[in-house]
Motif scaffolding. Structure first.
Motif, mmCIF file in Angstrom:
data_model
loop_
_atom_site.group_PDB
_atom_site.id
_atom_site.type_symbol
_atom_site.label_atom_id
_atom_site.label_comp_id
_atom_site.label_asym_id
_atom_site.label_seq_id
_atom_site.Cartn_x
_atom_site.Cartn_y
_atom_site.Cartn_z
ATOM 1 N N ASP A 4 -22.531 -7.074 -23.869
ATOM 2 C CA ASP A 4 -22.126 -6.966 -25.189
ATOM 3 C C ASP A 4 -21.552 -8.125 -26.026
ATOM 4 N N PHE A 5 -21.111 -8.912 -25.261
ATOM 5 C CA PHE A 5 -20.620 -10.495 -25.942
ATOM 6 C C PHE A 5 -21.927 -10.937 -26.476
ATOM 7 N N TYR A 6 -22.808 -11.019 -25.504
ATOM 8 C CA TYR A 6 -24.206 -11.777 -25.764
ATOM 9 C C TYR A 6 -24.744 -11.137 -27.148
ATOM 10 N N SER A 7 -24.676 -10.033 -27.284
ATOM 11 C CA SER A 7 -25.152 -8.957 -28.426
ATOM 12 C C SER A 7 -24.397 -9.360 -29.636
ATOM 13 N N LEU A 8 -22.936 -9.476 -29.619
ATOM 14 C CA LEU A 8 -22.210 -10.121 -30.830
ATOM 15 C C LEU A 8 -22.585 -11.370 -31.193
ATOM 16 N N LEU A 9 -22.773 -12.312 -30.230
ATOM 17 C CA LEU A 9 -23.226 -13.696 -30.579
ATOM 18 C C LEU A 9 -24.829 -13.715 -31.236
ATOM 19 N N LYS A 10 -25.653 -12.966 -30.806
ATOM 20 C CA LYS A 10 -26.987 -12.528 -31.410
ATOM 21 C C LYS A 10 -26.936 -11.973 -32.763
ATOM 22 N N GLU A 11 -26.225 -11.215 -32.906
ATOM 23 C CA GLU A 11 -25.929 -10.386 -34.242
ATOM 24 C C GLU A 11 -25.410 -11.718 -35.266
ATOM 25 N N ALA A 12 -24.380 -12.103 -34.839
ATOM 26 C CA ALA A 12 -24.089 -13.242 -35.654
ATOM 27 C C ALA A 12 -25.078 -14.416 -36.181
ATOM 28 N N GLN A 16 -26.855 -15.011 -39.776
ATOM 29 C CA GLN A 16 -26.539 -16.530 -40.106
ATOM 30 C C GLN A 16 -24.962 -16.155 -40.583
ATOM 31 N N ARG A 17 -24.205 -15.621 -39.687
ATOM 32 C CA ARG A 17 -22.722 -15.160 -40.068
ATOM 33 C C ARG A 17 -21.930 -16.350 -40.022
ATOM 34 N N TYR A 18 -21.035 -16.478 -40.892
ATOM 35 C CA TYR A 18 -19.768 -17.263 -40.707
ATOM 36 C C TYR A 18 -18.845 -16.935 -39.639
ATOM 37 N N ILE A 19 -18.413 -17.432 -38.839
ATOM 38 C CA ILE A 19 -17.639 -17.076 -37.730
ATOM 39 C C ILE A 19 -16.382 -18.035 -37.279
ATOM 40 N N LYS A 20 -15.360 -17.562 -36.809
ATOM 41 C CA LYS A 20 -14.295 -18.594 -36.161
ATOM 42 C C LYS A 20 -14.729 -18.555 -34.762
ATOM 43 N N LEU A 21 -14.578 -19.708 -34.094
ATOM 44 C CA LEU A 21 -15.152 -19.784 -32.791
ATOM 45 C C LEU A 21 -14.213 -20.476 -32.177
ATOM 46 N N GLN A 22 -13.642 -19.953 -30.943
ATOM 47 C CA GLN A 22 -12.939 -20.999 -29.936
ATOM 48 C C GLN A 22 -13.634 -21.001 -28.781
ATOM 49 N N MET A 34 -14.676 -23.234 -37.665
ATOM 50 C CA MET A 34 -15.291 -21.872 -38.576
ATOM 51 C C MET A 34 -16.651 -22.675 -38.809
ATOM 52 N N SER A 35 -17.572 -21.855 -38.588
ATOM 53 C CA SER A 35 -19.013 -22.460 -38.740
ATOM 54 C C SER A 35 -19.885 -21.059 -38.981
ATOM 55 N N VAL A 36 -21.182 -21.649 -39.484
ATOM 56 C CA VAL A 36 -22.287 -20.557 -39.406
ATOM 57 C C VAL A 36 -22.886 -20.564 -38.082
ATOM 58 N N ALA A 37 -23.310 -19.420 -37.526
ATOM 59 C CA ALA A 37 -24.031 -19.281 -36.188
ATOM 60 C C ALA A 37 -25.474 -19.506 -36.838
ATOM 61 N N LYS A 38 -26.330 -20.681 -35.945
ATOM 62 C CA LYS A 38 -27.621 -20.808 -36.580
ATOM 63 C C LYS A 38 -28.646 -20.133 -35.566
#
Length: 84
Positions: A4-12, A16-22, A34-38
């Motif tokens: 499920d978490f991998y699917s969330l990353l794949k969707e981002a 090409q979504r702007y995300i907050k990442l820790q 904060m950046s765009v997932a490429k």
């Protein structure tokens, strides 16, 4: 990695979504950005990575949180960041 978490990353990445990442770096620094997932990629014997628009590559097993979703392996970690 949790599917499920991998699917969330794949969707981002797909959007090409702007995300907050820790995440934790290789030397265990805790980073919030904060950046765009490429892109998602895997390198033989080195693991899987998320590439950000900045060109930075983040190991998937070091990702603690994407937006408001905590990675299952870090479910007990506390969030001390401030969005003030």
């Amino acid at each position: 990695m949790d599917q499920d978490f991998y699917s969330l990353l794949k969707e981002a990445v797909d959007r090409q979504r702007y995300i907050k990442l820790q995440y934790f770096t290789d030397i265990r620094e805790f980073i919030t950005t904060m950046s765009v997932a490429k892109a998602l990629s895997s390198e033989r014997n080195k693991g899987e990575y998320l590439t950000l628009a900045s060109g930075e590559e983040i190991r998937l097993d070091g990702i603690v949180r994407i937006d408001d979703t905590v990675a299952p392996q870090y479910k007990d970690i506390m969030d001390f960041t401030c969005d003030c």
